[in-house]
Design a protein around this motif. Structure first.
Motif, PDB file in Angstrom:
ATOM      1  N   THR A  10       0.873  -1.255   0.015  1.00  7.75           N
ATOM      2  CA  THR A  10       0.105   0.131  -0.101  1.00  7.75           C
ATOM      3  C   THR A  10       1.088   1.165  -0.004  1.00  7.75           C
ATOM      4  O   THR A  10       1.817   1.309   0.975  1.00  7.75           O
ATOM      5  CB  THR A  10      -0.742   0.091   1.328  1.00  7.75           C
ATOM      6  N   GLY A  11       0.690   2.109  -0.714  1.00 12.50           N
ATOM      7  CA  GLY A  11       1.250   3.386  -1.052  1.00 12.50           C
ATOM      8  C   GLY A  11       0.932   4.216   0.218  1.00 12.50           C
ATOM      9  O   GLY A  11      -0.157   4.121   0.958  1.00 12.50           O
ATOM     10  N   ILE A  12       2.086   5.188   0.541  1.00 16.56           N
ATOM     11  CA  ILE A  12       1.457   6.125   1.585  1.00 16.56           C
ATOM     12  C   ILE A  12       0.982   7.351   1.201  1.00 16.56           C
ATOM     13  O   ILE A  12       1.221   7.757  -0.018  1.00 16.56           O
ATOM     14  CB  ILE A  12       2.886   6.289   2.447  1.00 16.56           C
ATOM     15  N   THR A  13       0.361   8.145   2.149  1.00 17.50           N
ATOM     16  CA  THR A  13      -0.516   9.263   1.629  1.00 17.50           C
ATOM     17  C   THR A  13       0.338  10.464   1.905  1.00 17.50           C
ATOM     18  O   THR A  13       0.233  11.588   1.356  1.00 17.50           O
ATOM     19  CB  THR A  13      -1.848   9.274   2.197  1.00 17.50           C
ATOM     20  N   GLN A  14       1.073  10.339   3.177  1.00 12.46           N
ATOM     21  CA  GLN A  14       1.797  11.437   3.717  1.00 12.46           C
ATOM     22  C   GLN A  14       3.158  10.968   4.079  1.00 12.46           C
ATOM     23  O   GLN A  14       3.232   9.870   4.696  1.00 12.46           O
ATOM     24  CB  GLN A  14       1.074  12.174   5.055  1.00 12.46           C
ATOM     25  N   GLY A  15       4.129  11.566   4.044  1.00  9.25           N
ATOM     26  CA  GLY A  15       5.428  11.367   4.217  1.00  9.25           C
ATOM     27  C   GLY A  15       6.655  11.205   3.166  1.00  9.25           C
ATOM     28  O   GLY A  15       6.723  11.941   2.246  1.00  9.25           O
ATOM     29  N   ILE A  16       7.582  10.310   3.643  1.00  9.70           N
ATOM     30  CA  ILE A  16       8.798  10.274   2.715  1.00  9.70           C
ATOM     31  C   ILE A  16       8.902   8.622   2.067  1.00  9.70           C
ATOM     32  O   ILE A  16       8.882   7.748   2.879  1.00  9.70           O
ATOM     33  CB  ILE A  16       9.949  10.622   3.414  1.00  9.70           C
ATOM     34  N   VAL A  17       9.426   8.638   0.917  1.00  6.04           N
ATOM     35  CA  VAL A  17       9.752   7.468   0.290  1.00  6.04           C
ATOM     36  C   VAL A  17      10.995   7.539  -0.390  1.00  6.04           C
ATOM     37  O   VAL A  17      11.467   8.408  -0.945  1.00  6.04           O
ATOM     38  CB  VAL A  17       8.795   7.099  -0.879  1.00  6.04           C
ATOM     39  N   ILE A  18      12.101   6.771   0.317  1.00  4.95           N
ATOM     40  CA  ILE A  18      13.540   6.881  -0.145  1.00  4.95           C
ATOM     41  C   ILE A  18      13.518   5.642  -1.364  1.00  4.95           C
ATOM     42  O   ILE A  18      13.369   4.336  -1.031  1.00  4.95           O
ATOM     43  CB  ILE A  18      14.326   6.604   0.627  1.00  4.95           C
ATOM     44  N   ASP A  19      13.743   5.929  -2.406  1.00 13.87           N
ATOM     45  CA  ASP A  19      13.528   5.132  -3.878  1.00 13.87           C
ATOM     46  C   ASP A  19      14.841   4.864  -4.240  1.00 13.87           C
ATOM     47  O   ASP A  19      15.985   5.449  -3.942  1.00 13.87           O
ATOM     48  CB  ASP A  19      12.467   5.616  -4.668  1.00 13.87           C
ATOM     49  N   HIS A  20      14.957   3.829  -4.951  1.00 13.87           N
ATOM     50  CA  HIS A  20      16.184   3.395  -6.023  1.00 13.87           C
ATOM     51  C   HIS A  20      17.304   3.300  -5.119  1.00 13.87           C
ATOM     52  O   HIS A  20      18.474   3.644  -5.402  1.00 13.87           O
ATOM     53  CB  HIS A  20      16.497   4.504  -6.863  1.00 13.87           C
ATOM     54  N   ILE A  21      17.030   2.857  -3.807  1.00 12.35           N
ATOM     55  CA  ILE A  21      18.329   2.427  -2.835  1.00 12.35           C
ATOM     56  C   ILE A  21      18.981   1.218  -3.736  1.00 12.35           C
ATOM     57  O   ILE A  21      18.443   0.257  -4.077  1.00 12.35           O
ATOM     58  CB  ILE A  21      17.913   2.063  -1.544  1.00 12.35           C
ATOM     59  N   THR A  22      20.205   0.958  -3.735  1.00 11.05           N
ATOM     60  CA  THR A  22      21.059   0.000  -4.242  1.00 11.05           C
ATOM     61  C   THR A  22      20.514  -1.027  -3.489  1.00 11.05           C
ATOM     62  O   THR A  22      20.710  -1.000  -2.102  1.00 11.05           O
ATOM     63  CB  THR A  22      22.341   0.114  -4.284  1.00 11.05           C
ATOM     64  N   SER A  23      20.510  -2.300  -4.229  1.00 10.06           N
ATOM     65  CA  SER A  23      20.007  -3.430  -3.262  1.00 10.06           C
ATOM     66  C   SER A  23      20.954  -3.934  -2.135  1.00 10.06           C
ATOM     67  O   SER A  23      22.077  -4.159  -2.829  1.00 10.06           O
ATOM     68  CB  SER A  23      19.735  -4.533  -4.275  1.00 10.06           C
ATOM     69  N   GLY A  24      20.491  -4.170  -1.007  1.00 13.48           N
ATOM     70  CA  GLY A  24      21.713  -4.347   0.041  1.00 13.48           C
ATOM     71  C   GLY A  24      21.850  -3.304   0.998  1.00 13.48           C
ATOM     72  O   GLY A  24      22.346  -3.510   2.103  1.00 13.48           O
ATOM     73  N   ASN A  25      21.729  -1.945   0.439  1.00 12.26           N
ATOM     74  CA  ASN A  25      21.989  -0.631   1.235  1.00 12.26           C
ATOM     75  C   ASN A  25      20.649  -0.359   2.128  1.00 12.26           C
ATOM     76  O   ASN A  25      20.636   0.427   3.095  1.00 12.26           O
ATOM     77  CB  ASN A  25      22.343   0.426   0.324  1.00 12.26           C
ATOM     78  N   GLY A  26      19.552  -1.113   1.818  1.00 15.60           N
ATOM     79  CA  GLY A  26      18.381  -0.794   2.563  1.00 15.60           C
ATOM     80  C   GLY A  26      18.448  -0.437   3.998  1.00 15.60           C
ATOM     81  O   GLY A  26      17.950   0.453   4.945  1.00 15.60           O
ATOM     82  N   LEU A  27      18.850  -1.945   4.511  1.00 22.17           N
ATOM     83  CA  LEU A  27      18.899  -2.120   6.027  1.00 22.17           C
ATOM     84  C   LEU A  27      20.009  -1.123   6.635  1.00 22.17           C
ATOM     85  O   LEU A  27      19.785  -0.636   7.657  1.00 22.17           O
ATOM     86  CB  LEU A  27      19.287  -3.529   6.148  1.00 22.17           C
TER      87      LEU A  27
END
Ligand SMILES: [Zn+2]
Length: 142
Positions: A5-22
């Motif tokens: 589900t998409g968020i309605t208010q807030g921040i999305v950090i996208d296109h993070i190199t796989s493995g860097n998310g954590l």
């Protein structure tokens, strides 16, 4: 296909190199904020093959310096009323103050507790910084 589900208010950090998310999740201390946070890992991406995504259901302050040191591919999207109102590309920070220590043991910032370390990015394509006090080079890895 994984559906989130998409968020309605807030921040999305996208296109993070796989493995860097954590790593980003931990370094930005997202477990400490008082809002729902979703970390998605190994999501299929047309551009990156696999990517990680972080969604935060709140307008918190993101430390762009830390983010820039971990992943320069990431983009930060601000969401308001279900729509993206701003998109910004993460960049390697040009100047860093106080975040890490100079590796020169004789540097004033290492010896003196009151001197705050300051570094300037060396424009050589690597994430290397020169100390503003002693000119020692430090390669910074998060
Ligand atoms: Zn130094």
């Amino acid at each position: 296909m994984l559906k989130v589900t998409g968020i309605t208010q807030g921040i999305v950090i996208d296109h993070i190199t796989s493995g860097n998310g954590l790593k980003i999740f931990n370094k930005l201390k997202l477990d400490k904020i008082d809002a729902p946070v979703v970390l998605l890992m190994k999501v299929n991406s047309h551009i990156l093959g696999k990517k990680d995504i972080i969604k935060i259901q709140d307008h918190v302050n993101i430390d762009m310096t830390i983010l820039g040191l971990i992943d320069q591919n990431a983009t930060v999207n601000i969401i308001k009323n279900g729509e993206i109102t701003s998109k910004s590309k993460v960049e390697i920070p040009k100047k860093i103050k106080g975040l890490f220590q100079c590796k020169n043991p004789r540097c004033i910032t290492t010896v003196d507790d009151y001197a705050i370390s300051e570094f300037t990015l060396v424009p050589n394509g690597k994430v290397q910084y020169r100390c503003n006090y002693c000119e020692e080079l430090t390669e910074y890895k998060l």
